[in-house]
Design a protein around this motif. Structure first.
Motif, PDB file in Angstrom:
ATOM      1  N   UNK A   1     -29.344  41.868 -20.398  1.00 27.24           N
ATOM      2  CA  UNK A   1     -30.496  40.971 -20.525  1.00 27.24           C
ATOM      3  C   UNK A   1     -30.554  39.987 -19.360  1.00 27.24           C
ATOM      4  N   UNK A   2     -29.405  39.375 -19.010  1.00 28.40           N
ATOM      5  CA  UNK A   2     -29.392  38.296 -18.018  1.00 28.40           C
ATOM      6  C   UNK A   2     -29.522  38.782 -16.594  1.00 28.40           C
ATOM      7  N   UNK A   3     -29.146  40.024 -16.310  1.00 28.74           N
ATOM      8  CA  UNK A   3     -29.130  40.497 -14.931  1.00 28.74           C
ATOM      9  C   UNK A   3     -30.527  40.611 -14.332  1.00 28.74           C
ATOM     10  N   UNK A   4     -31.573  40.622 -15.162  1.00 32.05           N
ATOM     11  CA  UNK A   4     -32.943  40.777 -14.669  1.00 32.05           C
ATOM     12  C   UNK A   4     -33.502  39.488 -14.079  1.00 32.05           C
ATOM     13  N   UNK A   5     -32.844  38.360 -14.313  1.00 27.00           N
ATOM     14  CA  UNK A   5     -33.326  37.069 -13.799  1.00 27.00           C
ATOM     15  C   UNK A   5     -32.150  36.322 -13.191  1.00 27.00           C
ATOM     16  N   UNK A   6     -32.368  35.794 -11.988  1.00 32.41           N
ATOM     17  CA  UNK A   6     -31.280  35.082 -11.323  1.00 32.41           C
ATOM     18  C   UNK A   6     -30.876  33.835 -12.097  1.00 32.41           C
ATOM     19  N   UNK A   7     -31.865  33.136 -12.674  1.00 26.24           N
ATOM     20  CA  UNK A   7     -31.558  31.942 -13.444  1.00 26.24           C
ATOM     21  C   UNK A   7     -30.778  32.275 -14.707  1.00 26.24           C
ATOM     22  N   UNK A   8     -31.255  33.301 -15.412  1.00 33.94           N
ATOM     23  CA  UNK A   8     -30.590  33.715 -16.642  1.00 33.94           C
ATOM     24  C   UNK A   8     -29.178  34.236 -16.326  1.00 33.94           C
ATOM     25  N   UNK A   9     -29.047  34.956 -15.209  1.00 29.05           N
ATOM     26  CA  UNK A   9     -27.748  35.486 -14.787  1.00 29.05           C
ATOM     27  C   UNK A   9     -26.773  34.361 -14.495  1.00 29.05           C
ATOM     28  N   UNK A  10     -27.261  33.314 -13.814  1.00 27.73           N
ATOM     29  CA  UNK A  10     -26.412  32.182 -13.482  1.00 27.73           C
ATOM     30  C   UNK A  10     -25.948  31.446 -14.738  1.00 27.73           C
ATOM     31  N   UNK A  11     -26.877  31.255 -15.693  1.00 29.73           N
ATOM     32  CA  UNK A  11     -26.545  30.556 -16.937  1.00 29.73           C
ATOM     33  C   UNK A  11     -25.527  31.363 -17.749  1.00 29.73           C
ATOM     34  N   UNK A  12     -25.750  32.665 -17.850  1.00 28.89           N
ATOM     35  CA  UNK A  12     -24.827  33.519 -18.617  1.00 28.89           C
ATOM     36  C   UNK A  12     -23.463  33.598 -17.942  1.00 28.89           C
TER      37      UNK A  12
ATOM     38  N   UNK B   1     -25.394  34.444  -5.406  1.00 28.17           N
ATOM     39  CA  UNK B   1     -26.483  34.209  -6.356  1.00 28.17           C
ATOM     40  C   UNK B   1     -25.991  34.349  -7.795  1.00 28.17           C
ATOM     41  N   UNK B   2     -26.910  34.172  -8.741  1.00 25.25           N
ATOM     42  CA  UNK B   2     -26.571  34.252 -10.155  1.00 25.25           C
ATOM     43  C   UNK B   2     -26.095  35.630 -10.574  1.00 25.25           C
ATOM     44  N   UNK B   3     -26.698  36.665  -9.993  1.00 26.69           N
ATOM     45  CA  UNK B   3     -26.307  38.034 -10.343  1.00 26.69           C
ATOM     46  C   UNK B   3     -24.863  38.306  -9.921  1.00 26.69           C
ATOM     47  N   UNK B   4     -24.475  37.846  -8.738  1.00 24.58           N
ATOM     48  CA  UNK B   4     -23.105  38.039  -8.272  1.00 24.58           C
ATOM     49  C   UNK B   4     -22.103  37.350  -9.192  1.00 24.58           C
ATOM     50  N   UNK B   5     -22.442  36.108  -9.629  1.00 28.48           N
ATOM     51  CA  UNK B   5     -21.560  35.376 -10.542  1.00 28.48           C
ATOM     52  C   UNK B   5     -21.491  36.065 -11.904  1.00 28.48           C
ATOM     53  N   UNK B   6     -22.648  36.586 -12.364  1.00 28.43           N
ATOM     54  CA  UNK B   6     -22.680  37.288 -13.659  1.00 28.43           C
ATOM     55  C   UNK B   6     -21.797  38.531 -13.625  1.00 28.43           C
ATOM     56  N   UNK B   7     -21.843  39.271 -12.525  1.00 29.71           N
ATOM     57  CA  UNK B   7     -21.004  40.472 -12.420  1.00 29.71           C
ATOM     58  C   UNK B   7     -19.518  40.123 -12.432  1.00 29.71           C
ATOM     59  N   UNK B   8     -19.152  39.068 -11.729  1.00 27.81           N
ATOM     60  CA  UNK B   8     -17.736  38.664 -11.691  1.00 27.81           C
ATOM     61  C   UNK B   8     -17.259  38.221 -13.072  1.00 27.81           C
ATOM     62  N   UNK B   9     -17.951  37.248 -13.645  1.00 26.47           N
ATOM     63  CA  UNK B   9     -17.506  36.707 -14.930  1.00 26.47           C
ATOM     64  C   UNK B   9     -17.770  37.683 -16.070  1.00 26.47           C
ATOM     65  N   UNK B  10     -18.825  38.477 -15.926  1.00 29.58           N
ATOM     66  CA  UNK B  10     -19.128  39.462 -16.967  1.00 29.58           C
ATOM     67  C   UNK B  10     -18.078  40.563 -17.040  1.00 29.58           C
TER      68      UNK B  10
END
Length: 203
Positions: free
Chosen positions: A180-191, A145-154
């Protein structure tokens, strides 16, 4: 009487002549003896190098022995203490895969493998759960999901911002964007997509 005197005189003359001859012969013999002996005052000292005599062994000159130059010894490459590698050179940017495969470099940069809660905040730690405790866990997570991608790239962006002052995001900006982005899967994916471009020199 006159004949006896003549004989006496003759005997005396013969004795004198004989004595004189003996004295002359003695002096002559003495002169020969001294002349055959070597004259220590006038004889030249034999030269050892000029003929068949033994030449003296030359004394080695210790002053001419070359002294080894210890300054030319190649220097030993510096090894970081406790086996930890040196921090990457200025201008370095590593991808998510690079940091995931080099946990030793994470330790070199932050002094440990990091902590999700302390790095990105308690809220982020609650969202991702206890399974991901440090930066290496974040880089290695397999969430799709977006959160997983955000954690990796973040996590990769966070490390890059520390080692490279010209990275598009400062360390604080990376942390704020993740919170900010981790609270929403869409925002997490975009970030995560933005961080990925920065981590791979495409931002």
């Amino acid at each position: 009487m006159s004949s006896s005197r003549v004989l006496l005189v003759s005997a005396v003359l013969v004795g004198l002549v004989t004595l004189s001859s003996c004295r002359s012969l003695g002096e002559l013999s003495e002169q020969k003896t001294y002349s055959s002996a070597p004259s220590y005052g006038g004889s030249p000292t034999p030269t050892y190098g000029s003929g068949g005599g033994h030449e003296p062994t030359p004394t080695p000159s210790y002053g001419s022995t070359p002294t080894p130059s210890y300054g030319t010894t190649p220097s030993t490459p510096s090894t970081p203490a406790y086996g930890v590698p040196e921090i990457p050179k200025h201008g370095f940017v590593g991808s998510c895969d690079y940091w995931k495969n080099h946990p030793d470099m994470i330790v070199a940069v932050v002094g440990s493998l990091g902590n999700i809660g302390k790095t990105f905040g308690a809220a982020c730690s609650l969202i991702v759960g206890k399974k991901l405790e440090n930066l290496h866990d974040a880089l290695s997570n397999t969430r799709t999901d977006g959160v997983g991608a955000l954690l990796r790239e973040g996590a990769a962006a966070y490390l890059n911002s520390i080692v490279n002052k010209k990275f598009p995001f400062t360390t604080q900006q990376v942390k704020d964007c993740i919170v900010v982005a981790v609270t929403s899967d869409g925002a997490a994916s975009a970030q995560a997509g933005i961080f990925k471009k920065a981590n791979e020199y495409h931002y």
